[in-house]
Motif scaffolding. Structure first.
Motif, PDB file in Angstrom:
ATOM      1  N   HIS A  12      -5.148  -0.046   8.124  1.00 19.33           N
ATOM      2  CA  HIS A  12      -6.514  -0.558   7.943  1.00 19.33           C
ATOM      3  C   HIS A  12      -7.470   0.605   7.724  1.00 19.33           C
ATOM      4  O   HIS A  12      -7.475   1.568   8.503  1.00 19.33           O
ATOM      5  CB  HIS A  12      -6.940  -1.368   9.158  1.00 19.33           C
ATOM      6  N   CYS A  13      -8.276   0.527   6.698  1.00 19.65           N
ATOM      7  CA  CYS A  13      -9.251   1.578   6.402  1.00 19.65           C
ATOM      8  C   CYS A  13     -10.540   1.288   7.164  1.00 19.65           C
ATOM      9  O   CYS A  13     -11.216   0.292   6.907  1.00 19.65           O
ATOM     10  CB  CYS A  13      -9.520   1.646   4.903  1.00 19.65           C
ATOM     11  N   GLU A  14     -10.852   2.168   8.119  1.00 19.21           N
ATOM     12  CA  GLU A  14     -12.033   2.001   8.968  1.00 19.21           C
ATOM     13  C   GLU A  14     -13.167   2.905   8.481  1.00 19.21           C
ATOM     14  O   GLU A  14     -12.955   4.101   8.258  1.00 19.21           O
ATOM     15  CB  GLU A  14     -11.709   2.379  10.411  1.00 19.21           C
ATOM     16  N   VAL A  49      -8.447  13.888   0.915  1.00 20.41           N
ATOM     17  CA  VAL A  49      -7.576  13.219   1.883  1.00 20.41           C
ATOM     18  C   VAL A  49      -7.149  14.274   2.897  1.00 20.41           C
ATOM     19  O   VAL A  49      -6.520  15.270   2.533  1.00 20.41           O
ATOM     20  CB  VAL A  49      -6.332  12.623   1.208  1.00 20.41           C
ATOM     21  N   LEU A  50      -7.509  14.075   4.155  1.00 16.37           N
ATOM     22  CA  LEU A  50      -7.206  15.059   5.202  1.00 16.37           C
ATOM     23  C   LEU A  50      -6.073  14.562   6.088  1.00 16.37           C
ATOM     24  O   LEU A  50      -6.136  13.462   6.635  1.00 16.37           O
ATOM     25  CB  LEU A  50      -8.460  15.312   6.052  1.00 16.37           C
ATOM     26  N   ASP A  51      -5.050  15.392   6.242  1.00 18.07           N
ATOM     27  CA  ASP A  51      -3.836  15.051   6.997  1.00 18.07           C
ATOM     28  C   ASP A  51      -3.241  13.748   6.478  1.00 18.07           C
ATOM     29  O   ASP A  51      -3.313  12.699   7.128  1.00 18.07           O
ATOM     30  CB  ASP A  51      -4.108  14.981   8.504  1.00 18.07           C
ATOM     31  N   PRO A  52      -2.620  13.812   5.291  1.00 17.77           N
ATOM     32  CA  PRO A  52      -2.105  12.589   4.663  1.00 17.77           C
ATOM     33  C   PRO A  52      -1.036  11.879   5.468  1.00 17.77           C
ATOM     34  O   PRO A  52      -0.791  10.688   5.262  1.00 17.77           O
ATOM     35  CB  PRO A  52      -1.538  13.097   3.328  1.00 17.77           C
ATOM     36  N   GLY A  53      -0.380  12.599   6.401  1.00 17.12           N
ATOM     37  CA  GLY A  53       0.526  11.929   7.323  1.00 17.12           C
ATOM     38  C   GLY A  53       1.968  11.925   6.855  1.00 17.12           C
ATOM     39  O   GLY A  53       2.371  12.662   5.952  1.00 17.12           O
ATOM     40  N   PRO A  54       2.783  11.059   7.461  1.00 11.48           N
ATOM     41  CA  PRO A  54       4.214  11.040   7.159  1.00 11.48           C
ATOM     42  C   PRO A  54       4.505  10.373   5.822  1.00 11.48           C
ATOM     43  O   PRO A  54       3.694   9.614   5.293  1.00 11.48           O
ATOM     44  CB  PRO A  54       4.789  10.206   8.320  1.00 11.48           C
ATOM     45  N   ASP A  55       5.691  10.673   5.300  1.00  3.93           N
ATOM     46  CA  ASP A  55       6.160  10.052   4.066  1.00  3.93           C
ATOM     47  C   ASP A  55       6.683   8.656   4.404  1.00  3.93           C
ATOM     48  O   ASP A  55       7.886   8.411   4.458  1.00  3.93           O
ATOM     49  CB  ASP A  55       7.259  10.932   3.466  1.00  3.93           C
ATOM     50  N   HIS A  56       5.737   7.768   4.646  1.00  2.00           N
ATOM     51  CA  HIS A  56       6.052   6.384   5.021  1.00  2.00           C
ATOM     52  C   HIS A  56       5.436   5.479   3.965  1.00  2.00           C
ATOM     53  O   HIS A  56       4.224   5.520   3.715  1.00  2.00           O
ATOM     54  CB  HIS A  56       5.477   6.080   6.401  1.00  2.00           C
ATOM     55  N   ILE A  64      -3.392   4.804  -0.957  1.00  2.00           N
ATOM     56  CA  ILE A  64      -3.661   4.622  -2.381  1.00  2.00           C
ATOM     57  C   ILE A  64      -4.632   3.458  -2.598  1.00  2.00           C
ATOM     58  O   ILE A  64      -5.572   3.549  -3.399  1.00  2.00           O
ATOM     59  CB  ILE A  64      -2.344   4.393  -3.141  1.00  2.00           C
ATOM     60  N   ALA A  65      -4.449   2.374  -1.849  1.00  2.00           N
ATOM     61  CA  ALA A  65      -5.349   1.221  -1.977  1.00  2.00           C
ATOM     62  C   ALA A  65      -6.762   1.564  -1.533  1.00  2.00           C
ATOM     63  O   ALA A  65      -7.743   1.165  -2.162  1.00  2.00           O
ATOM     64  CB  ALA A  65      -4.806   0.051  -1.158  1.00  2.00           C
ATOM     65  N   ALA A  66      -6.878   2.320  -0.427  1.00  2.00           N
ATOM     66  CA  ALA A  66      -8.207   2.675   0.091  1.00  2.00           C
ATOM     67  C   ALA A  66      -8.929   3.650  -0.831  1.00  2.00           C
ATOM     68  O   ALA A  66     -10.156   3.592  -0.978  1.00  2.00           O
ATOM     69  CB  ALA A  66      -8.071   3.279   1.482  1.00  2.00           C
ATOM     70  N   SER A  93       0.885  14.004  -6.461  1.00  2.00           N
ATOM     71  CA  SER A  93       1.472  13.553  -7.726  1.00  2.00           C
ATOM     72  C   SER A  93       0.773  12.304  -8.252  1.00  2.00           C
ATOM     73  O   SER A  93       0.455  12.206  -9.444  1.00  2.00           O
ATOM     74  CB  SER A  93       2.964  13.285  -7.516  1.00  2.00           C
ATOM     75  N   HIS A  94       0.509  11.353  -7.358  1.00  2.00           N
ATOM     76  CA  HIS A  94      -0.087  10.080  -7.789  1.00  2.00           C
ATOM     77  C   HIS A  94      -1.493  10.277  -8.350  1.00  2.00           C
ATOM     78  O   HIS A  94      -1.857   9.656  -9.356  1.00  2.00           O
ATOM     79  CB  HIS A  94      -0.136   9.110  -6.610  1.00  2.00           C
TER      80      HIS A  94
END
Length: 290
Positions: A12-14, A49-56, A64-66, A93-94
């Protein structure tokens, strides 16, 4: 701090405040609290984008949606633990965006390697030094070098708002683990003092809630580490000890599954005390010099 009840708001984008949005990754654990928090910093037209997180996959899709049609100026990392940086490559890449921020980690040590938790595929296009900035329309993000938790750790100050993004250096739910050979207690304490000298309004960590009284928390964290140091010296003054004996004596009530992480920080303290000539070791046995 106890974990909040599930479900946690993963994906969820807060909206946190002007120029800042947050998305929680689905990687909650005893070591990550409810998960890694990725921050979108900037406007709907232009952001980092800061700390993009895990490859999940679910987390990357949520990011990408946010982001939508916004131009991604950069994908930025505080450090390269695997819960922070692996998604950088996919987002870069995206969105055809550069990876900018902390250096790739290279451990130079004869000690047993501790880089298994690190993202070995992280390859920045540009490394930021202390005071370097990334700018966009109406925002400026400035790197603040804070080694200690890892040697390559950076915090980031959003100049327009007084917010500091603290990664794992200062968290909203627990003290940071300092794991040798890369983690260094002396560096960690110096970095805490560096933040204490600043006047940031609020901290946004990678794990846990925002910190609204940052200098008060940092002062308490420095005091906590000095208390641990004194605790070690008291235990060793009683008799020489090995690390596995010290951890349960120092961390009363801690779940055994967390002993290894606590042991890493105790080791970091012991190495710092050894460097200062206050303790010595013979094999696995530690003792004071006085």
């Amino acid at each position: 701090m106890t974990l909040p009840p599930k479900p946690w708001p993963t994906g969820h984008c807060e909206d946190i405040e002007p120029l800042i949005r947050r998305i929680l990754a689905p990687n909650g654990s005893p070591f990550t609290f409810t998960g890694t928090q990725t921050y979108l910093i900037g406007t709907q037209e232009e952001l980092v984008v800061l700390d993009p997180g895990p490859d999940h996959a679910d987390h990357v899709d949520a990011l990408i949606a946010a982001i939508g049609q916004a131009r991604v100026v950069a994908v930025v990392c505080t450090h390269t633990h695997r819960d922070h940086s692996p998604a950088a490559k996919l987002l870069s890449s995206h969105f055809d965006a550069p990876i900018i921020g902390c250096a790739a980690l290279t451990i130079q040590s004869d000690e047993p390697r501790a880089d298994a938790p690190f993202d070995q595929d992280y390859a920045p296009d540009r490394v930021l030094e202390d005071g370097d900035s990334i700018t966009g329309d109406g925002w400026t993000l400035t790197a603040v070098s804070t080694p200690g938790h890892t040697s390559n750790h950076l915090c980031y100050a959003l100049e327009e708002s007084g917010a500091l993004f603290t990664g794992d250096h200062v968290m909203g739910w627990s003290t940071s683990v300092v794991a040798p050979p890369d983690g260094n207690m002396a560096d960690y304490l110096a970095s805490l003092d560096k933040l204490y000298q600043r006047d940031d309004r609020i901290y946004y960590p990678a794990h846990g809630p925002a910190i609204t009284k940052p200098r008060q928390l940092v002062r308490g964290m420095m005091g906590h580490r000095r208390q641990r140091e004194r605790q070690i010296l008291r235990l060793l003054a009683e008799e020489p000890r090995v690390l596995p004996e010290m951890v349960p004596l120092m961390y009363k009530g801690l779940k055994e599954q967390l002993y290894p992480a606590a042991g890493q920080s105790v080791t970091a303290h012991l190495l710092d005390l050894e460097r200062r000539g206050e303790v010595i070791r013979s094999g696995d046995l530690w003792q004071t010099t006085s």
